[in-house]
Design a protein around this motif. Structure first.
Motif, PDB file in Angstrom:
ATOM      1  N   ALA A   1       1.244   3.377   6.337  1.00 20.12           N
ATOM      2  CA  ALA A   1       1.355   3.681   4.838  1.00 20.12           C
ATOM      3  C   ALA A   1       0.400   3.127   4.224  1.00 20.12           C
ATOM      4  CB  ALA A   1       2.846   2.992   4.536  1.00 20.12           C
ATOM      5  N   ILE A   2      -0.273   2.034   4.418  1.00 16.59           N
ATOM      6  CA  ILE A   2      -1.152   1.280   3.865  1.00 16.59           C
ATOM      7  C   ILE A   2      -2.507   2.174   4.054  1.00 16.59           C
ATOM      8  CG2 ILE A   2      -2.937  -0.626   3.834  1.00 16.59           C
ATOM      9  CD1 ILE A   2      -0.421  -2.415   4.507  1.00 16.59           C
ATOM     10  N   ASP A   3      -2.762   2.773   5.073  1.00 14.50           N
ATOM     11  CA  ASP A   3      -3.839   3.623   5.422  1.00 14.50           C
ATOM     12  C   ASP A   3      -3.694   4.666   4.606  1.00 14.50           C
ATOM     13  OD1 ASP A   3      -5.211   1.877   7.507  1.00 14.50           O
ATOM     14  OD2 ASP A   3      -4.214   2.989   8.968  1.00 14.50           O
ATOM     15  N   VAL A   4      -2.677   5.407   4.337  1.00 16.12           N
ATOM     16  CA  VAL A   4      -2.381   6.640   3.426  1.00 16.12           C
ATOM     17  C   VAL A   4      -2.878   6.082   1.804  1.00 16.12           C
ATOM     18  CG1 VAL A   4      -0.823   8.038   2.338  1.00 16.12           C
ATOM     19  CG2 VAL A   4      -0.794   7.652   4.869  1.00 16.12           C
ATOM     20  N   HIS A   5      -2.575   5.139   1.580  1.00 14.13           N
ATOM     21  CA  HIS A   5      -3.108   4.665   0.265  1.00 14.13           C
ATOM     22  C   HIS A   5      -4.503   4.421  -0.137  1.00 14.13           C
ATOM     23  CE1 HIS A   5       1.072   4.704  -1.476  1.00 14.13           C
ATOM     24  NE2 HIS A   5       1.452   4.027  -0.350  1.00 14.13           N
TER      25      HIS A   5
END
Length: 120
Positions: free
Chosen positions: A115-119
């Protein structure tokens, strides 16, 4: 969720991203949704009346199985707010990002990392 799907496609496919000049989103949760946290951590809420009827008739182990399935869904974590957004607080007034790994069991950290990578 199509905006999130397109962002993931661009993130994971540099050859497509290089060919993309413009990507326009309408009503996609760019910074995430705090409601996703409660759906993952507590229980899914569909409709107040439907949820009450479902709780009355459904076995508790079935709800546990549903919760386990939801906890393993990458896309729900990708709906969580951006790490910089503080959307949660405890009784003592301390504030947290829903992507704070301290809020999650160790086996969930891979979903938080994704999820952090998506942001980014």
């Amino acid at each position: 969720m199509s905006g999130i799907i397109i962002r993931l496609m661009l993130l994971n496919n540099p050859e497509i991203a290089e060919k993309t000049d413009l990507f326009f989103q309408i009503a996609s949760p760019i910074k995430g949704s705090a409601k996703a946290y409660f759906g993952i951590k507590r229980y899914p809420q569909l409709d107040p009346i439907f949820d009450r009827v479902r709780q009355w008739f459904q076995k508790s182990e079935t709800m546990g199985d549903l919760q386990k399935a939801i906890e393993r869904c990458y896309s729900l974590y990708q709906l969580l707010p951006h790490p910089e957004i503080i959307a949660l607080h405890d009784e003592g007034g301390r504030q947290y990002s829903p992507l704070d790994k301290g809020l999650w069991n160790q086996d969930i950290h891979k979903y938080i990392d994704a999820a952090i990578d998506v942001h980014k």
